[in-house]
Scaffold this motif. Structure first.
Motif, short mmCIF file in Angstrom:
data_model
loop_
_atom_site.label_atom_id
_atom_site.label_comp_id
_atom_site.label_asym_id
_atom_site.label_seq_id
_atom_site.Cartn_x
_atom_site.Cartn_y
_atom_site.Cartn_z
N UNK A 1 0.86 -1.19 0.00
CA UNK A 1 0.00 0.00 0.00
C UNK A 1 0.89 1.23 0.00
N UNK A 2 0.49 2.22 -0.78
CA UNK A 2 1.23 3.48 -0.84
C UNK A 2 0.67 4.44 0.20
N UNK A 3 1.56 5.05 0.96
CA UNK A 3 1.17 6.07 1.94
C UNK A 3 1.78 7.39 1.47
N UNK A 4 0.92 8.40 1.30
CA UNK A 4 1.36 9.70 0.80
C UNK A 4 1.65 10.66 1.94
N UNK A 5 2.75 11.40 1.80
CA UNK A 5 3.05 12.49 2.72
C UNK A 5 2.23 13.71 2.31
N UNK A 6 1.82 14.51 3.29
CA UNK A 6 1.04 15.72 2.98
C UNK A 6 1.82 16.70 2.12
N UNK A 7 3.12 16.82 2.36
CA UNK A 7 3.94 17.79 1.62
C UNK A 7 4.47 17.23 0.29
N UNK A 8 4.02 16.02 -0.07
CA UNK A 8 4.45 15.39 -1.31
C UNK A 8 5.37 14.21 -1.02
N UNK A 9 5.41 13.33 -1.92
CA UNK A 9 6.20 12.11 -1.74
C UNK A 9 5.36 11.01 -1.13
N UNK A 10 5.94 9.83 -1.06
CA UNK A 10 5.21 8.67 -0.54
C UNK A 10 6.19 7.60 -0.11
N UNK A 11 5.67 6.61 0.57
CA UNK A 11 6.42 5.40 0.90
C UNK A 11 5.44 4.23 0.88
N UNK A 12 5.97 3.02 0.89
CA UNK A 12 5.13 1.83 0.84
C UNK A 12 5.17 1.08 2.16
N UNK A 13 4.03 0.51 2.50
CA UNK A 13 3.94 -0.39 3.64
C UNK A 13 3.37 -1.72 3.15
N UNK A 14 3.65 -2.76 3.91
CA UNK A 14 3.27 -4.11 3.50
C UNK A 14 2.52 -4.79 4.63
N UNK A 15 1.55 -5.62 4.24
CA UNK A 15 0.79 -6.40 5.22
C UNK A 15 0.42 -7.74 4.60
N UNK A 16 0.16 -8.73 5.43
CA UNK A 16 -0.19 -10.05 4.89
C UNK A 16 -1.53 -10.01 4.17
N UNK A 17 -1.65 -10.83 3.15
CA UNK A 17 -2.91 -11.01 2.45
C UNK A 17 -3.84 -11.82 3.35
N UNK A 18 -5.12 -11.66 3.19
CA UNK A 18 -6.10 -12.42 3.95
C UNK A 18 -5.80 -13.92 3.82
N UNK A 19 -5.64 -14.63 4.95
CA UNK A 19 -5.29 -16.06 4.90
C UNK A 19 -6.26 -16.90 4.08
N UNK A 20 -7.54 -16.55 4.05
CA UNK A 20 -8.49 -17.34 3.27
C UNK A 20 -8.23 -17.18 1.77
N UNK A 21 -7.77 -16.01 1.33
CA UNK A 21 -7.43 -15.81 -0.08
C UNK A 21 -6.18 -16.62 -0.42
N UNK A 22 -5.19 -16.61 0.46
CA UNK A 22 -3.97 -17.40 0.24
C UNK A 22 -4.33 -18.87 0.16
N UNK A 23 -5.17 -19.34 1.08
CA UNK A 23 -5.58 -20.75 1.09
C UNK A 23 -6.34 -21.10 -0.18
N UNK A 24 -7.22 -20.22 -0.64
CA UNK A 24 -7.97 -20.46 -1.88
C UNK A 24 -7.02 -20.57 -3.07
N UNK A 25 -6.02 -19.68 -3.12
CA UNK A 25 -5.05 -19.71 -4.21
C UNK A 25 -4.24 -21.01 -4.19
N UNK A 26 -3.83 -21.44 -2.99
CA UNK A 26 -3.07 -22.69 -2.89
C UNK A 26 -3.95 -23.88 -3.26
N UNK A 27 -5.22 -23.86 -2.88
CA UNK A 27 -6.13 -24.95 -3.23
C UNK A 27 -6.32 -25.01 -4.75
N UNK A 28 -6.45 -23.85 -5.38
CA UNK A 28 -6.60 -23.79 -6.83
C UNK A 28 -5.34 -24.34 -7.51
#
Length: 134
Positions: free
Chosen positions: A75-102
């Motif tokens: 996810x991109x996080x924007x600074x008020x004065x301009x610019x941005x940085x990225x943060x990361x988080x785990x995907x929903x476990x049920x989506x990961x499980x569905x992808x692995x099952x597929x």
């Protein structure tokens, strides 16, 4: 990691082994994923690197592999004065499980097809050998 299917079936596996088994992820990738799972807030690459005690560039490569496999989201996080940085988080476990099952279902279908081809090929060769001997 075991070399053959029969070795894999005899091996004691934990659910985290699926990360390696399905996507070939490395130990560091699993550590980065675990660091993200254990926090309540999304993390930057610098924070992930600190959590796993690695250089930023090393952690960044692990994060990229996790993104490619869909285990984490960016996810991109924007600074008020301009610019941005990225943060990361785990995907929903049920989506990961569905992808692995597929993926497992696709693999199972492909193996079934190859087994059928194997049987057909060697039955024909066996029949040809038997008729040649007659």
């Amino acid at each position: 990691m075991p070399d053959s299917m029969s070795e894999q079936l005899r091996q004691d596996m934990e659910c985290e082994g699926l990360l390696e088994c399905f996507h070939g992820l490395k130990q560091l990738d699993k550590e980065c994923f675990q660091a993200l799972v254990e926090t309540e807030e999304p993390l930057t690459v610098d924070e992930i690197a600190e959590a796993v005690d690695r250089e930023r560039s090393t952690a960044y490569r692990a994060v990229q592999r996790l993104l490619q496999t869909g285990f984490i989201q960016k996810e991109q996080v924007n600074y008020e004065q301009g610019g941005y940085y990225h943060v990361y988080e785990p995907t929903d476990p049920s989506k990961i499980a569905d992808d692995m099952q597929r993926m497992l279902n696709d693999w199972y279908a492909k193996m079934g097809q190859l087994i059928g081809e194997f049987e057909t090929k060697y039955e024909q060769q066996d029949a040809a050998s038997a008729s040649a001997e007659s």
